[in-house]
Design a protein around this motif. Structure first.
Motif, PDB file in Angstrom:
ATOM      1  N   ILE A   1     -20.905  29.761   3.138  1.00  0.00           N
ATOM      2  CA  ILE A   1     -21.207  31.126   3.547  1.00  0.00           C
ATOM      3  C   ILE A   1     -22.525  31.181   4.321  1.00  0.00           C
ATOM      4  O   ILE A   1     -22.613  31.773   5.395  1.00  0.00           O
ATOM      5  CB  ILE A   1     -21.298  32.042   2.312  1.00  0.00           C
TER       6      ILE A   1
ATOM      7  N   GLY B   1     -22.879  32.198   8.333  1.00  0.00           N
ATOM      8  CA  GLY B   1     -23.744  33.266   8.828  1.00  0.00           C
ATOM      9  C   GLY B   1     -24.721  32.744   9.863  1.00  0.00           C
ATOM     10  O   GLY B   1     -24.865  33.323  10.949  1.00  0.00           O
TER      11      GLY B   1
ATOM     12  N   GLU C   1     -15.459  36.694  10.684  1.00  0.00           N
ATOM     13  CA  GLU C   1     -15.576  38.142  10.579  1.00  0.00           C
ATOM     14  C   GLU C   1     -14.907  38.657   9.310  1.00  0.00           C
ATOM     15  O   GLU C   1     -15.434  39.527   8.623  1.00  0.00           O
ATOM     16  CB  GLU C   1     -14.944  38.801  11.809  1.00  0.00           C
TER      17      GLU C   1
ATOM     18  N   THR D   1     -16.940  37.793   6.323  1.00  0.00           N
ATOM     19  CA  THR D   1     -18.093  38.697   6.291  1.00  0.00           C
ATOM     20  C   THR D   1     -17.719  40.046   5.688  1.00  0.00           C
ATOM     21  O   THR D   1     -18.424  40.580   4.838  1.00  0.00           O
ATOM     22  CB  THR D   1     -18.641  38.913   7.717  1.00  0.00           C
TER      23      THR D   1
ATOM     24  N   THR E   1     -18.547  35.437  -3.818  1.00  0.00           N
ATOM     25  CA  THR E   1     -17.968  34.219  -3.258  1.00  0.00           C
ATOM     26  C   THR E   1     -17.803  33.132  -4.308  1.00  0.00           C
ATOM     27  O   THR E   1     -17.214  32.105  -4.033  1.00  0.00           O
ATOM     28  CB  THR E   1     -18.845  33.676  -2.123  1.00  0.00           C
TER      29      THR E   1
ATOM     30  N   LEU F   1     -23.628  39.201   6.852  1.00  0.00           N
ATOM     31  CA  LEU F   1     -22.996  38.297   5.883  1.00  0.00           C
ATOM     32  C   LEU F   1     -24.035  37.752   4.914  1.00  0.00           C
ATOM     33  O   LEU F   1     -23.888  37.837   3.694  1.00  0.00           O
ATOM     34  CB  LEU F   1     -22.289  37.154   6.613  1.00  0.00           C
TER      35      LEU F   1
END
Lengths: 501, 334, 331
Positions: free
Chosen positions: B130, B134, C257, C260, C269, C311
């Protein structure tokens, strides 16, 4: 008067909402084995983490050789000669034994500062030989058995030239034989002048090893005794705070018809030619050393692991369960050994945990029915006397014994015929143990056939009607509990000849 | 319970066996291609193969360290583009700048982004996939922003700068030389230094590392920092090699790098990864890219074939491991 | 059992708990986005504009539903963008090869379903493999196949009625918005009211326990990943309709996307935590935000930066919310 090496006075440690240690004291003599006992949650683990520098105490003082000091980090404690061997072996499975021993205090060449592999390997081998280990230091750690990994941990403690070695339930995962080996090593450490804090749930460990015994209860210090001054019963009283008069409930022995029978069950590499049957209302103990294949047999019956040969009969009809889904549908339940990893969803509330195996019963075509769910979960939680404010309390907030009760409730949510219990009292404190024995006894009385996998001799002898003993994947004895003895069982578990097919 | 003595040394460790298999596979592919098109094993083609694979190889070293710590870095394609763009702009503005300074600039910028990912993962416990996803977006966006959507083209770059990728040292292309240096340093670092070994320890068992007092967070941070630095280096090399810097440079390149690592036997669950395997993985990927055009496979097939090879490699891995385990069980004589 | 203590089965309602939900924060953010947008353009805050705008950003939002499930399972699927491309390309090519459009559309859905199903099969048959590796490989393979089929060409020329999917309205409401709302209701009910949904949450926290409790864990994994494929194909239908043609590089970066949006929607997550409402709000926040930035003449790259930052920030904020205590210990 023996020399006092380490002294802790009036130690206080609080976590948000909990007082983990409340004015605890402890002193360790030079060259003694000091047993530390207490129920789960008594504060032993926190106490150890303070000695090893993982936690800082909020109050009190630590004296090493009479000098007050604090261990600010684990490294700091290590520099002062404190080493710890934790309950669950904390090793690096992908690295070699040598690296496991020297990680954190590697030997470097003088000028280049590069790792001195030759020296590390030879010193590691020397340590292993000193412990009669019988394996090479270049081996990958992950390829060793738990017992051997523990020997490496001890070698690691030796390599730091530790003066104080803390062993946190080192025998929990060991077989009887391996425990004996560990006793021997521990005693030889003491004879070399190392002071040892030995934490264990097993009374036999403490009885065999400890020179002195300290007991904690409910975050407080209860007392310290010379080994000869206190007997088992007094020790239990000190730990529990009350006397447990009747550990094992009275068992009414009137088994009914045969419910489950396995014939010639075989899984290559795990077990071979296993036969036994269990009747309605009967408690069958399945015992033997850890690793004898008891859990594997039951997992194969339950359909979570495969088997290669043999057959299973339920009420006379041959069946083949390919997954726990089928096994459960036919009335089999399995209480796994590790309640935190296999039995519960710790983040979930008690109620949702209890209904997890039977979601189907609580849904109409598509939708779940939360009211019916709550009622049933509440009924079972009350029946098993789970101590919690409501069924919406998170499972993680419960004590070990209460968590185990929730796992029992999960079994009872379905209509059952056979219940398999894998080490149901492992890591449960003595008070909760008695409650769990009562639950098991009631299950048998209600007519369930119970298979109890257990390594604890008193539990096997106290609870069962019959005993099946396994050794190296084979059944070596089937005994009637009333007509046998601890010696006979141990003989079958450790000495008996196994006939390899 | 008596255990088998573990004293005899096995002829080949499992990892070595795996690498041997990979080597044989590479040789087989090489032979097959050679039979179809004799150009394949010519000196010039081999040189171009390694020149084209050098950047991939450099990045794979950093990615291996990240994977060893149980992480992953998806932002490197974007970092390559950004550092490439910024150094190209610098060179265009100051044509007299020594190439060495341009490289240093790239490395430092790369390390800044690496440090940011490192903080997110190591300090703030964001899942690596993650955090770097980003970062990938942020950095890619910044690349367009600094360039204003423009390209920097060949004529804007000094010859000295372009020589970073085209020049030779001892008759070997600079890119290959740099890659070799990176590999030698990395091999020494992960085998013979304390910090290198500790990175492996952290990946092998993070909790144990914490308990035994290793600076777990700092080591994980370090892996991302190194990855960032190497991506910065790769960014400069990339722009010098292709003599153009664009907003969409190296888009999706992180997948190739991860693929090279996976082919090379680096475990995504941490703790495992060897330099020799990594070299083989990189070379295999390089051969796939180089050889397919030589045997008249349309470039559009490249991606699909790459993906299939990766999948085949990981599945073979699993099947081989299952087989060894089954054999071990049989030998237990129960 | 001697001292049977009654254990409460009444759930305590707490206003504090109700208002501390992540979704309220998202509602607040959405309102701020509305206000800022209406400052930029006075025409923004009209009902018709508010209703019409979503058709510009809803195409990828269909993947948000299954991705929410995937992430609640504690996994991630980065192949969805490639699945969109593959199913769109196969549809376009089969239509141009003479297959009637409705059949081509069904083929599109089939391709997506198979693509997702293959991910699920690999993950359940080879449990040793990490979901990152499997979906990474299929991400490369699916887009690779799209390139093999179409090279770098575009394919289009669809019948006129097909553009209704992306551009049409029923009673003034864009068709895509209606389909989205229907999908939202179905997925919301499945996730929150059925035992399938309960299993997904359970597996997100502890898959082993679920297996020992007799849940069909493999089947759940398979279904969730298959749904991801199916909804990617739905996205392909709408995306292609809006663009009029398709090429192998469409939907690049959609996975980012979508992830996010799910993360901003308050889905953890690390698995087990999150509701369907959050990601739906997040779809509209990000959608209106990008739209507003377009109104203000802010370039696409900046939007990229903003989404990336969103994000990271939302994941960090979630961490704070989920376990402030644990975080403090860890720092």
């Amino acid at each position: 008067m023996p020399k006092t090496l380490l002294e802790l006075k009036n130690i206080v440690k609080t976590f948000p909402g909990v007082k983990a240690l409340d004015g605890v004291q402890f002193n360790l003599h030079q060259g003694e084995i000091h047993g530390l006992m207490g129920e789960n949650g008594a504060g032993k683990s926190t106490f150890i983490k303070i000695i090893t520098g993982v936690y800082q105490p909020d109050g009190g003082e630590i004296l090493l050789n009479g000098q007050p000091l604090r261990f600010s980090t684990p490294m700091d404690a290590q520099r002062h000669g404190v080493a710890a061997i934790y309950q669950h072996v904390t090793c690096y499975p992908d690295l070699s034994v040598t690296e496991n021993i020297f990680m954190g205090h590697e030997k470097l060449r003088k000028v280049t500062r590069r790792i001195d592999w030759t020296r590390m390997h030879s010193e590691a081998q020397k340590l292993l030989n000193q412990l009669n280990a019988g394996f090479r230091s270049q081996i990958r750690m992950g390829d060793l058995s738990v017992a051997r990994q523990q020997i490496v941990e001890i070698a690691k403690a030796l390599s730091t030239e530790a003066k104080i070695v803390i062993m946190d339930e080192p025998t929990a995962a060991l077989t009887q034989h391996e425990s004996q080996e560990l006793y021997r090593i521990t005693e030889s450490l003491r004879d070399h002048g190392v002071s040892i804090i030995f934490i264990s749930h097993r009374l036999e460990d403490i009885e065999r090893l400890a020179d002195r015994i300290t007991v904690f209860r409910d975050s407080r210090y209860i007392g310290t005794w010379q080994a000869g001054q206190i007997n088992q019963n007094q020790l239990i009283v000190a730990m529990v705070g009350r006397e447990i008069t009747q550990m094992y409930p009275k068992h009414s022995k009137n088994p009914g018809d045969e419910v489950l029978r396995v014939e010639n069950l075989t899984r290559t590499g795990y077990f071979r030619g296993v036969n036994f049957q269990v009747r309605r209302g009967e408690i069958l103990a399945l015992t033997g050393l850890v690793g004898a294949g008891r859990t594997e047999v039951c997992e194969a019956i339950f359909g979570i692991a495969p088997f290669d040969d043999g057959s299973i009969f339920l009420e006379g009809k041959q069946i083949q369960w390919s997954s726990p889904v089928d096994a459960q549908a036919d009335g089999l339940a399995f209480l796994p050994e590790d309640r935190q990893k296999q039995g519960l969803i710790l983040e979930w509330e008690i109620g949702k945990n209890i209904t997890l195996p039977a979601l189907k019963y609580f849904s109409n075509l598509f939708w779940m029915d939360p009211n019916r769910e709550a009622k049933e979960a509440g009924r079972l939680a009350s029946k098993l006397a789970v101590k919690a404010p409501s069924i919406f309390a998170k499972a993680a907030t419960l004590s070990g014994g209460n968590q185990q009760k929730v796992v029992f409730a999960k079994l009872l949510i379905r209509n059952l015929k056979v219940i398999i219990l894998d080490e149901p009292t492992k890591g449960v404190d003595i008070g909760a143990k008695a409650a769990i024995y009562e639950i098991i006894e009631n299950l048998a009385a209600e007519g369930y056939a119970v298979i109890l996998i257990s390594s604890e001799m008193p539990e096997v002898l106290g609870m069962s009607d019959r005993i099946v003993v396994m050794k190296q994947g084979h059944v070596t004895a089937e005994l009637i509990t009333d007509q046998t003895s601890q010696e006979e069982i141990l003989n079958a578990a450790m000495v008996a000849e196994v006939h390899h097919a | 319970m008596p255990e088998k003595p573990l004293n005899q040394r096995k002829f080949l460790q499992p990892e070595q066996l795996r690498e041997l298999g990979l080597l044989l596979f590479i040789l087989a592919i090489g032979l097959a291609v050679q039979l179809r098109n004799p150009v394949f094993l010519s000196i010039s083609n081999i040189t171009s193969l390694f020149t084209n694979t050098a950047i991939l190889g450099i990045l794979a070293v950093g990615m291996m360290l990240v994977l060893v710590t149980r992480g992953i870095d998806l932002s490197i394609g974007a970092i390559i583009a950004f550092t490439g763009m910024v150094t190209a702009l610098t060179v265009a503005r100051f044509p007299g700048l020594p190439p060495f300074v341009a490289i240093l600039e790239g490395i430092i910028i790369g390390m800044v982004f690496g440090a940011l990912s490192g903080i997110l993962v190591a300090r703030l416990d964001v899942l690596p996939i993650i955090a770097t996803l980003g970062m990938m977006n942020v950095v890619r966006g910044l690349t367009y922003v600094v360039s204003g959507g423009q390209w920097v083209s060949s004529y804007q770059m000094s010859d000295g700068f372009k020589a970073i990728a085209t020049g030779k040292l001892f008759g070997i292309n600079n890119l290959i030389v740099i890659a070799i240096v990176v590999y030698i340093v990395a091999a020494y670092y992960i085998r013979h230094t304390r910090v290198g070994r500790r990175i492996y320890a952290v990946g092998s068992n993070p909790e144990a590392a914490e308990i035994s007092g290793l600076p777990r967070r700092r080591l994980i941070f370090l892996a991302y920092l190194i990855m960032g630095g190497l991506s910065g280096l790769a960014g400069v090399l990339w722009v010098a090699k292709f003599a153009s810097a664009q907003g969409n440079t190296a888009i999706g390149y992180e997948l190739n790098v991860i693929a090279a690592c996976i082919l090379g036997g680096v475990s995504i669950s941490g703790g495992v990864g060897r330099i020799f395997g990594l070299i083989l993985g990189t070379v295999l990927l390089g051969i796939l890219n180089n050889a397919l055009p030589l045997i008249n496979v349309s470039p559009f097939w490249q991606m699909g074939i790459q993906g299939l090879v990766i999948l085949a490699a990981v599945i073979t891995n699993v099947l081989v491991r299952r087989n060894t385990e089954r054999d071990a069980l049989r030998r237990r004589a129960i | 059992m001697s001292d049977v203590r009654k254990i409460s089965i009444e759930k305590e309602w707490s206003w504090k708990g109700f208002f501390l939900q992540w979704e309220w924060l998202l509602v607040l953010v959405l309102i701020v986005v509305f206000l800022v947008n209406s400052l930029i353009s006075p025409y923004f805050l009209t009902l018709s504009s508010l209703i019409q705008t979503p058709s510009t950003f809803l195409d990828k939002a269909f993947i948000v539903f299954p991705m929410t499930m995937v992430i609640i399972l504690g996994r991630i699927d980065i192949s969805v963008g490639s699945t969109v491309a593959l199913s769109a390309v196969v549809m376009a090519v089969s239509y141009n090869a003479g297959v009637p459009m409705p059949v081509a559309m069904i083929i599109c859905l089939l391709v997506g379903t198979i693509g997702g199903g293959l991910n699920g099969l690999l993950l359940t048959q080879f449990k040793e493999l990490s979901h990152v590796i499997v979906t990474l490989a299929s991400m490369i393979i699916y887009r690779g196949i799209a390139y093999i089929i179409l090279g770098d060409q575009a394919s289009g020329g669809f019948p006129d009625w097909y553009s209704f999917l992306g551009w049409g309205s029923i009673a003034g409401i864009p068709f895509i918005l209606i389909v989205f709302a229907v999908a939202a209701v179905i997925f919301g009910l499945v996730l929150h009211k059925t035992r399938f949904g309960r299993s997904v949450y359970g597996m997100g926290f502890n898959s082993t326990t679920c297996e020992y409790s007799g849940l069909r864990t493999d089947r759940v994994t398979l279904i969730v990943f298959t749904l991801a494929g199916l909804m990617s194909a739905v996205t392909a239908l709408f995306l292609t309709s809006r663009m009029g043609s398709t090429r192998p590089n469409v939907a690049t970066g959609y996975e980012l996307e979508v992830i996010t949006m799910v993360a901003l929607g308050g889905v953890s997550t690390s698995g087990g935590i999150g509701k369907i409402g959050g990601p739906i709000l997040a779809v509209f926040i990000i959608g209106y935000l990008s739209y507003g930035m377009g109104l203000a003449n802010i370039q696409a790259p900046v939007v990229l930066v903003v989404i990336g930052l969103l994000l990271i920030v939302s994941v960090l904020a979630m961490k704070f919310r989920v376990s402030p205590k644990k975080r403090k210990l860890a720092m």
